[in-house]
Scaffold this active site. Structure first.
Site, short mmCIF file in Angstrom:
data_model
loop_
_atom_site.label_atom_id
_atom_site.label_comp_id
_atom_site.label_asym_id
_atom_site.label_seq_id
_atom_site.Cartn_x
_atom_site.Cartn_y
_atom_site.Cartn_z
N ARG A 98 0.82 -1.21 0.00
CA ARG A 98 0.00 0.00 0.00
C ARG A 98 0.86 1.27 0.00
O ARG A 98 0.35 2.36 -0.20
CB ARG A 98 -0.91 -0.01 1.23
CG ARG A 98 -2.23 0.76 1.10
CD ARG A 98 -2.15 2.27 1.15
NE ARG A 98 -3.43 2.93 0.86
CZ ARG A 98 -4.20 3.48 1.78
NH1 ARG A 98 -3.85 3.47 3.05
NH2 ARG A 98 -5.34 4.06 1.43
N SER A 99 2.14 1.14 0.18
CA SER A 99 3.01 2.30 0.31
C SER A 99 3.47 2.81 -1.05
O SER A 99 4.20 2.11 -1.76
CB SER A 99 4.24 1.93 1.16
OG SER A 99 5.28 2.86 0.98
#
Length: 215
Positions: free
Chosen positions: A12-13
């Protein structure tokens, strides 16, 4: 002598995505083995993280990640869908999360096979590189194949061995914190953490001091 390092990373980064191609290229061009160790994002580990941040945090981060991508010439588009189901306006994290658990467990299953760096990079290019509906069709199967893996095999393991994989992912997080950091992307080399997509050259410099050489 092949040097080794751990790369703590999240699907998700955006900054994890912006770092991974360069770390993969470094491992390919130098006598270096990078073991990517996936962790669950802060939205899962600390759901109140976004509430505790300064109101400017989200807008600045969005501006910054776009310019970092432009600066390095990295394809970048908003994830469709976002790996985390979240109301961007209220920052509330949904109770049901159909994507991030599967992705992170797939990444850990790939790590068991020594191919997590390649798989995470191939998958991230879909998620953050602008592919629509990356979770549907043969998108992830193609990413797995390009990494030398079989998605059906990984998915079966992610379901059957979910708890053990989650234990391994939790151990990754503990190892990250024991190395002196908590966020991603963080490369750890000989116990020294290098946090952020803007520390790659510094990490390389340190490894060169320890004997890193081109292949």
């Amino acid at each position: 002598m092949t040097l080794t390092a751990d790369l703590f990373w999240s699907f998700r980064s955006p900054y994890s995505y912006l770092a991974i191609a360069r770390y993969r290229a470094l491992a390919a061009s130098h006598d270096l083995s990078i073991n990517l160790r996936p962790v669950y994002p802060l939205a899962i580990r600390q759901p109140d993280f976004f509430d505790r941040n300064h109101p400017n945090w989200l807008s600045y981060t969005m501006r910054d990640m776009i310019r970092v991508a432009q600066f390095h010439g990295i394809p970048f588009g908003p994830p469709r869908p976002d790996p985390i189901v979240q109301d961007i306006m209220t920052r509330e994290i949904a109770a049901e999360q159909p994507y991030i658990y599967r992705l992170t467990r797939l990444g850990q299953a790939a790590s068991r096979r020594g191919k997590s760096l390649a798989f995470a990079h191939e998958a991230a290019q879909l998620i953050w590189g602008g592919a629509r509906d990356w979770h549907l069709g043969d998108h992830l199967a193609g990413a797995a194949q390009r990494a030398g893996l079989d998605l059906a095999e990984l998915d079966a393991e992610a379901v059957k061995d979910a708890q053990t994989l989650d234990n391994e992912i939790a151990a990754n997080q503990i190892a990250l914190e024991m190395a002196g950091h908590w966020g991603v992307p963080t490369l750890v080399f000989e116990g020294e953490p290098f946090f952020g997509q803007d520390r790659i050259e510094m990490a390389k410099w340190r490894m060169e001091q320890k004997g890193l050489r081109p292949r």
